[in-house]
Design an enzyme around this catalytic site. Structure first.
Site, PDB file in Angstrom:
ATOM      1  CB  CYS A  48      -0.809   0.007   1.128  1.00  0.00           C
ATOM      2  SG  CYS A  48      -2.273   1.203   1.002  1.00  0.00           S
ATOM      3  CG  HIS A  95      -3.466  -3.576   3.074  1.00  0.00           C
ATOM      4  ND1 HIS A  95      -2.730  -2.832   3.772  1.00  0.00           N
ATOM      5  CD2 HIS A  95      -4.341  -2.612   2.502  1.00  0.00           C
ATOM      6  CE1 HIS A  95      -2.759  -1.624   3.656  1.00  0.00           C
ATOM      7  NE2 HIS A  95      -3.751  -1.332   2.648  1.00  0.00           N
ATOM      8  CD  GLU A 136      -0.952  -5.399   5.870  1.00  0.00           C
ATOM      9  OE1 GLU A 136      -0.713  -5.784   4.874  1.00  0.00           O
ATOM     10  OE2 GLU A 136      -1.533  -4.216   6.054  1.00  0.00           O
TER      11      GLU A 136
END
Lengths: 231, 727
Positions: free
Chosen positions: A85, A202, A204
């Site tokens: 990002c 993302h 994560e």
């Protein structure tokens, strides 16, 4: 082995990356950008957020901070680097990867789940998948539209440097499956070598089983894969 | 606006002299309606804010609540606490929707920091004039963009909220922002000054001339030319500075350097520092020229009252001051030691001259309360419209009030922090509190149609509705904070309505054992278009074991049953349409529906049933009635074939009432064990089986001798009202 997660002022996915890596058993620590890169760094995450408030241009200020010289040197020495990002914007601004992530076609921030197609599976970041696999990973950005000139994009595609493309559930990469107007649905690209990658979605946020999917785990496992020499 | 004559007399009597200009300005702001709650405090004693889970109730920057059972975690930091706060930023958001809403987020987040907590979730309840009004749309877009900009940048997920459109907000929109923070017994900080001799340290942005007189601006009606005239009273936010402040605050708390803290909000430094010491029964001495400034030649009054954003006031022990300054510098934040805590008056000097010398307690608490006249609202007549059932279904499902809010929450980062297991667009959000292995359900909202028809019953219904949302996700209500928005209280009918919402909210929250631990009052929401509907936003949290919850969407399982629980109108055959979206769209009036006799039992039983393995889906029934809830449960892969138990010869009005009435405390439950669900609700709420799920995305809905057939694709198109218009 310790993955250094570089925290700039305004980074806000640094803790999330740390938690996700810890869940995978990968040792990671948050490093304040002014403190410099620790000697034991075996991998680098440029996390999401709004470094320097995105003032000037997303990622532009962080890309010019002193620690990025160290990051570029480490990358040149073979240390795996993953930009997510805002970290992807920093990666492009700092020359680790080519092109730019700029204002979404909608001109608005978009937080939603999207599908990504794995374009090649012979990199540390995608070794856990097969080429053509479709994974579900969230995006959350206002400036994620990938832009590079057409000729250069054709070359990057020829060189196999497009790692992820936005697609639909069935892997089709039509305009309807493009959340932000990215050229050729590009969601993530490789640097000159395979151990450097950036992407807007993302991973994560798609790693911890208790808050949704786990499709992004394979991307973060790239730090292990790179370390065990799968490259 | 200046200090009212009657207030000035009180001040002169206390000081035994005329106040200085700086003192007069301080009193004007701190004794304003916004800060001193002069018209609302007499009513607020109705709230029950006690409970064994309540660590800190109303009066601090944010409330603190212990998560049940978390003390057994064996953690050396003690029980896990959450903080809850809510704030309105109504007038600024009318004048400048982007900055007004953004700074509303900033303020409530700093209230969280003051308690030694880390902000983990935001919920926004927004209210605008009719969606087809161009100016309302402009405000709506600006407010959402402002919240998105600020909240996303500071990395706090916006997970819940509500958006309502009603003509009476046209000249005065409402922006109510709630924040939940996470802390524990060990890390807790309060806004009570501790010890004379401790230093007062200001950390954050430099002070400029922005937002002068914001508190008193918030305490007046909005004038017709407010957009141009009042712009200087709106502050501009810097979310980057706020993010640095969040991280610096976290490190200050980590290192135990803070004795007490207060964020700088209304009335700026003067407000924060005087309130801090007043709470400790102490005083302070402040040298105003020490404040770090970003504009030249500011005078004492400006430094004292500017509402520049992203600033915190800390009480620090003298030996820790250097370390605090180091941490501030590490995060590129300004820091100045502005004075110290004393046992005397609250005094401020500027370049050697004393500009303020007053008793801190008198300044904070001395404002006289208003004793205002109120008028009971009248009960509406019953006057029902003629409407074709199928058209009405489409109208209500596509109304901006019940339509999808995806256009809004897609602009909010609702997943940062990796705690969001259920996000916006559901009955309630769920945040994973891994520190206590509990899911925290969050629901926030009000219902202007309900409280317009019936302030008292409508507010009770709002509390029940939020609790039902939380229970639909399997959580039990823990606590709530409220944001009470009203018009000009000097009008007896407006004040009567306001009194109604306070009492209604208080009574239902007490019944539900959900203490109201904090809140905010915003009056004078009046404009040339008249007063707003009395609007009691309630942000309620509940807890459950684990982080998962039954989905809102029905599963394509035709062996299961779809049950409706709690519908009193269907049971009696006398459903009432008062306050419904159906009447809002078609005209007409009716009394507000009857509420359950034992709402606490309904909520408790629903939370139990929702966590049972045989439960496949749960959805609260409220705005838009059964029509909307049923439509929302259908997906491309799963439909519903259902029939409401209405007599074959029922007239149009009875059919419409069954489908569109909005009595809260109802839920639709898809279950594999209908008998067990009926048994669980026996004596608590009526249960009827409506039908079952299908595998094809069709909604076939029979009411009496009428049948509506539609499908997921059509419903999605109806519900896309907002995104179709704004994308």
């Amino acid at each position: 082995m310790t993955v250094s997660i570089i925290r700039f002022g305004g980074s806000n996915c640094d803790r999330d990356a740390e938690r996700a890596l810890a869940h995978l058993g990968i040792d990671a620590e948050i490093v304040w950008h002014e403190d410099g890169l620790p000697a034991e760094t075996s991998g680098i995450v440029l996390p999401g957020g709004f470094s320097y408030g995105d003032y000037l241009r997303a990622g532009a200020m962080a890309a010019r901070s002193p620690i990025m010289n160290e990051v570029r040197e480490a990358a040149a020495d073979g240390t795996p680097v993953l930009g997510v990002c805002n970290g992807a914007q920093v990666g492009c601004e700092s020359g680790l990867t080519e092109g730019a992530f700029t204002t979404n076609e909608s001109a608005r921030f978009q937080c939603e789940h999207v599908y990504l197609r794995i374009e090649r599976d012979d990199t540390p970041w995608t070794a856990a998948y097969e080429e053509g696999d479709v994974i579900e990973v969230p995006i959350a950005h206002g400036e994620g539209r990938y832009e590079v000139d057409d000729d250069r994009l054709a070359e990057l595609e020829d060189e196999g440097r497009v790692l992820f493309r936005y697609c639909d559930e069935d892997g089709e990469t039509g305009p309807d499956a493009n959340p932000n107007g990215s050229k050729h649905n590009v969601a993530g690209v490789l640097g000159e070598r395979e151990h450097v990658a950036v992407l807007m979605p993302h991973p994560e946020r798609a790693t911890l089983p208790d808050v949704g999917g786990t499709d992004g785990q394979g991307i973060l496992r790239g730090f292990e894969t790179a370390a065990t020499g799968a490259e | 606006m200046s200090l009212a004559d009657s207030d000035r007399e009180l001040v002169v009597e206390e000081l035994e002299r005329e106040p200085t200009p700086a003192e007069a300005a301080l009193f004007e702001n701190l004794w304003s309606e916004h800060c001193a709650y002069r018209s609302s405090r007499p009513l607020l004693s109705a709230f029950d804010s006690e409970g064994e889970q309540v660590v800190i109730g109303p009066g601090d920057d944010a409330a603190v609540v212990a998560l049940p059972g978390s003390e057994d975690g064996g953690d050396e930091e003690g029980s896990t606490y959450i903080t809850m706060g809510i704030e309105s930023h109504n007038h600024p958001s009318y004048v400048d929707p982007f900055d007004g809403a953004a700074t509303g987020v900033g303020g409530i987040v700093r209230d969280t920091l003051s308690m030694g907590a880390y902000p983990i979730a935001l919920a926004d309840s927004l209210y605008f004039g009719e969606f087809d009004d161009e100016h309302s749309k402009y405000l709506f877009e600006g407010v959402v963009e402002g919240i998105s900009h600020y909240g996303n940048c500071i990395g706090v997920p916006t997970v819940a909220g509500s958006v309502d459109f009603h003509p009476d907000y046209e000249g005065n929109p409402l922006v109510n922002v709630a924040c939940v923070g996470l802390t524990n017994e060990e890390r807790l900080v309060t806004a009570v000054a501790q010890e004379p001799g401790n230093k007062l340290v200001l950390v954050g942005n430099g002070t400029g001339r922005d937002g002068l007189g914001g508190a008193s601006f918030a305490s007046e009606d909005l004038a017709e030319d407010a957009e141009t005239e009042d712009r200087p009273a709106v502050q501009v936010g810097d979310p980057y500075a706020e993010k640095l402040l969040i991280e610096a605050n976290e490190q200050l708390v980590d290192e135990g350097l803070i004795e007490s803290a207060r964020d700088l909000g209304a009335a700026g430094l003067g407000g924060a520092s005087s309130e801090l010491v007043a709470k400790g029964g102490l005083g302070a001495h402040i040298e105003l020229e020490r404040v770090h400034q970003r504009e030249p030649s500011m005078n004492a009054l400006e430094i004292l009252l500017a509402e520049s954003q992203e600033r915190m006031c800390y009480e620090v022990e003298p030996e820790n001051v250097d370390r605090v300054a180091e941490i501030a510098e590490r995060f590129d934040l300004g820091c100045s030691v502005i004075g110290e805590v004393t046992e005397q008056n609250y005094t401020c000097t500027f370049e050697g001259e004393t500009v303020v010398d007053v008793d801190a307690y008198f300044l904070g608490e001395g404002a006289p309360m208003n004793d205002l006249e109120s008028e009971e609202p009248a009960q509406p007549e019953t006057d029902l419209p003629d409407a074709d059932l199928e058209n009405a279904f489409e109208t209500v499902v596509s109304s901006p009030n019940t339509a999808s809010k995806r256009w809004v929450y897609r602009q909010y980062d609702h997943e940062v922090g990796v705690r969001t297991s259920v996000g916006p667009g559901d009955d309630a959000a769920i945040i994973a509190i891994r520190e206590a292995e509990q899911g925290l359900a969050i629901s926030s909202g009000a219902a202007p149609n309900w409280t317009t028809v019936a302030p008292y019953e409508g507010a009770k219904a709002i509390a029940l509705e939020n609790a039902t949302n939380v229970a639909a996700k399997g959580a039990t209500p823990l606590a709530a904070v409220d944001c009470l928005n009203g018009g000009n209280p000097e009008k007896p009918d407006v004040y009567g309505g306001f009194k109604g919402i306070v009492d209604g909210l208080a009574d239902m929250c007490e019944t539900l054992s959900a203490p109201v631990v904090g809140g905010n009052v915003s009056l004078y929401n009046d404009s040339v278009t008249g007063p707003i509907p009395p609007t009691p936003t309630l942000a309620m949290v509940g807890t459950k074991a684990g982080y998962d919850a039954p989905p809102l969407s029905v599963a394509p399982d035709s062996d299961s049953a779809l049950l409706l629980v709690g519908d009193l109108g269907l049971e009696s055959g006398e459903a009432r349409l008062g306050g419904s979206e159906y009447l809002a769209r078609h005209g007409g009036s009716d009394v507000f529906p009857e509420l359950p006799a034992d709402p606490a039992a309904v909520v408790e039983t629903l939370a139990d049933v929702a966590t049972d393995d045989t439960t496949l889906a749960v959805h609260d029934v409220s705005h838009g009635g059964l029509a909307v809830s049923l439509a929302e449960m259908v997906t491309e892969n799963a439909g519903l074939d259902v029939s409401l138990p209405v007599a074959d010869d029922a007239d149009d009005e009875a059919v419409a009432a069954a489908l569109f009435h909005e009595q809260p405390g109802r839920a639709l439950i898809q279950t594999d064990a209908p008998d067990a669900v009926s048994a669980a609700f026996d004596g608590v709420a009526p249960v009827v089986e409506l039908g079952s799920a299908t595998g094809d995305g069709t909604l076939a809905l029979t009411v009496g001798n009428r049948t509506i057939v539609t499908d997921a694709g059509e419903i999605r198109a109806h519900r896309a009202t907002i995104e179709r218009e704004l994308e």
